[in-house]
Write an enzyme that holds these catalytic residues in place. Structure first.
Site, short mmCIF file in Angstrom:
data_model
loop_
_atom_site.label_atom_id
_atom_site.label_comp_id
_atom_site.label_asym_id
_atom_site.label_seq_id
_atom_site.Cartn_x
_atom_site.Cartn_y
_atom_site.Cartn_z
N GLU A 241 46.24 50.16 24.61
CA GLU A 241 44.55 49.03 24.64
C GLU A 241 43.61 49.77 24.67
O GLU A 241 43.56 50.40 26.07
CB GLU A 241 44.65 47.90 25.04
CG GLU A 241 43.84 47.14 24.31
CD GLU A 241 44.32 45.63 25.03
OE1 GLU A 241 43.54 44.55 24.66
OE2 GLU A 241 44.79 45.12 26.16
N LYS A 297 40.96 43.32 17.52
CA LYS A 297 42.04 42.58 16.94
C LYS A 297 41.20 41.71 17.04
O LYS A 297 39.85 41.08 16.84
CB LYS A 297 41.93 42.42 18.63
CG LYS A 297 42.76 41.33 19.33
CD LYS A 297 42.77 41.77 21.38
CE LYS A 297 43.41 40.91 21.74
NZ LYS A 297 43.39 40.51 23.13
N CYS A 351 47.73 44.10 22.84
CA CYS A 351 47.75 42.49 23.89
C CYS A 351 48.03 41.27 23.54
O CYS A 351 49.29 41.23 22.88
CB CYS A 351 46.13 42.50 24.76
SG CYS A 351 46.93 41.99 26.47
#
Length: 471
Positions: A241, A297, A351
């Site tokens: 990430e 995301k 994440c």
């Protein structure tokens, strides 16, 4: 008791402490004085110990954010404790003291664990069922999910109050032993042969307090290139990430160098701009240095990656402290399946998204594997990264899919569909993993039914405990 119960979670792994300590809490809550205060105290211990890593992000820049650390821990522990105390207190008020109240309190805590995955955008971290992840009992998650494991934990906790302590020993041993043996048998069942796809997972170990420093960012970028270009076959290279400190829109001059170093398609975490909005993204970089796929995301960390009413608060200088662009990130459209040339389709999870099992269901087609790109450098070196890894293992078991984890500072790992870590890189080291992509198992019962069976059993137990009072 709550602090002792939390010793069952990673990194301690003393799973037996959890049902024993929770049994004392449930027994006390089942008494005539009510459940709210005992469960509030227990919740403070549970969440205070299990989630003390929450102070670590504020210590990355202690001169700016350090003063917030104790407030963050106290507020998070208190909020989590209320998720125990309120439902347990209500259940206790509606059930008679004794065994019925014990059942009602235990069932209410199962339902509370389930609701924590949804309320206020959700935070299903440190569930009571997570204590089983490092044991064969975790294989039950393929049928009942994480909430099913919570049901197991709290059933064990209620048994001494329901049957009296000595009488509860045999049923507790039978339940635990039966699930343990069934899980061991599942683990002993051979998995399908690995796929021919060869993966290279790169862990640059960019320490968070140095990651955005221009001089160090150049060091970490070169490290990414060197590790990617190391000798050895690979069909796909994976970076973690926010692997680089520049935007995708500004990356044009270095994309050819990145593609050349990878020597194969590259999936990397990078920030990107779309108009006035910024996204935390994964993109696929082809060997010809063109970008062929983008995933944004969508389940963002409150206050870390976005601030509620962020546009209004930005006018007075308040922004999300973990977002490096703008005043916070904008969410993407939702779960998706991503592609790369010559690679089986995969579902990306950036994440925090990997802690939400519901994001694995409802896709338009089933992927062949899961990819978690994460930056756990925010969470220190003790418990946070290991708890995050444990939950990734649980997602593999629930889905029957292998999960590949690329973490900035660790723990990067290749996880098979049984949740077994095949290969990993430890915290705080730079390096790479070269591994074959494990094959998927057939779709699990949990993927078809989700948490419905476990939640329904908890609702029925709660209803039975309450209906008995009317009679």
């Amino acid at each position: 008791m709550g602090g002792i119960a939390a010793l069952g979670l990673a990194p301690f792994g003393l799973w037996i402490a959890t049902p024993l300590a929770l049994a004392l809490l449930v027994a006390r809550a089942a008494g005539a004085r009510g459940a709210f205060w005992p469960m509030l105290a227990g919740g403070l211990g549970w969440f205070g110990l299990s989630m003390h890593w929450i102070v670590e992000p504020f210590l990355v820049e202690p001169d700016i954010y350090g003063w917030m650390a104790p407030f963050a821990l106290v507020l998070l522990a208190a909020g989590g404790a209320l998720f125990w105390a309120i439902p347990a207190g209500l259940a206790a008020r509606l059930a008679l003291p004794g065994p019925r109240r014990a059942v009602a309190v235990a069932a209410a805590l199962v339902l509370s664990d389930w609701m924590r995955g949804w309320i206020f955008t959700g935070l299903p971290w440190a569930l009571t069922g997570h204590v089983w992840i490092d044991t064969p009992v975790a294989q039950a998650a393929a049928y009942a999910g994480a909430i099913g494991l919570c049901l197991v934990t709290l059933t064990l906790a209620a048994l001494p109050s329901l049957l009296r302590p000595l009488a509860a020993v045999m049923p507790a041993v039978a339940l635990t032993g039966g699930l343990w043996l069934a899980g061991a048998a599942r683990l002993a069942t051979p998995l399908p042969p690995d796929t021919p796809t060869l993966l290279r997972i790169v862990q640059p170990n960019a320490e968070q307090h140095l990651k955005w420093d221009p001089e160090w960012a150049a060091v970490f970028f070169q490290r990414l290139l060197d590790l990617s270009a190391a000798p050895g076959p690979r069909d796909l290279v994976i970076w973690p990430e926010t692997a680089v400190n520049f935007l995708l829109e500004d990356a044009g001059p270095v994309l050819p160098a990145m593609a050349q170093a990878a020597g194969a398609p590259l999936v990397m975490g990078i920030q990107r701009r779309e108009g006035s909005r910024f996204h935390n993204s994964l993109v696929t970089l082809n060997p010809d240095a063109t970008v062929s796929g983008t995933y944004d995301k969508f389940h963002l960390v409150p206050f870390g990656e976005y601030i509620p009413w962020g546009d209004a608060l930005a006018r007075v200088g308040i922004g999300a402290f973990a977002a490096q662009q703008g005043n916070g990130y904008s969410p993407g459209p939702g779960p998706a399946v991503m592609t790369a040339p010559g690679i089986p389709d995969f579902q990306p999870l950036i994440c925090y998204e990997a802690i939400f099992p519901q994001h694995l269901r409802g896709l338009d087609r089933r992927p062949a594997w899961l990819l978690q790109a994460t930056n756990d450098a925010w969470f220190g070196q003790f418990s946070g990264p290991y708890q995050h890894l444990a939950q990734a293992r649980l997602r593999a078991i629930e889905s029957g899919l292998p999960l590949v984890r690329a973490a900035n500072t660790g723990v990067s790992a290749v996880i098979d569909p049984h949740g077994t870590v095949r290969q990993s890189l430890s915290l705080g080291v730079s390096g790479k993993i070269d591994a074959a992509l494990p094959a998927a198992l057939p779709e699990t019962p949990w993927m078809r039914w989700g948490n419905i069976p476990a939640v329904l059993l908890a609702v029925l137990a709660l209803a039975a405990a309450l209906l008995r009072r009317r009679r």
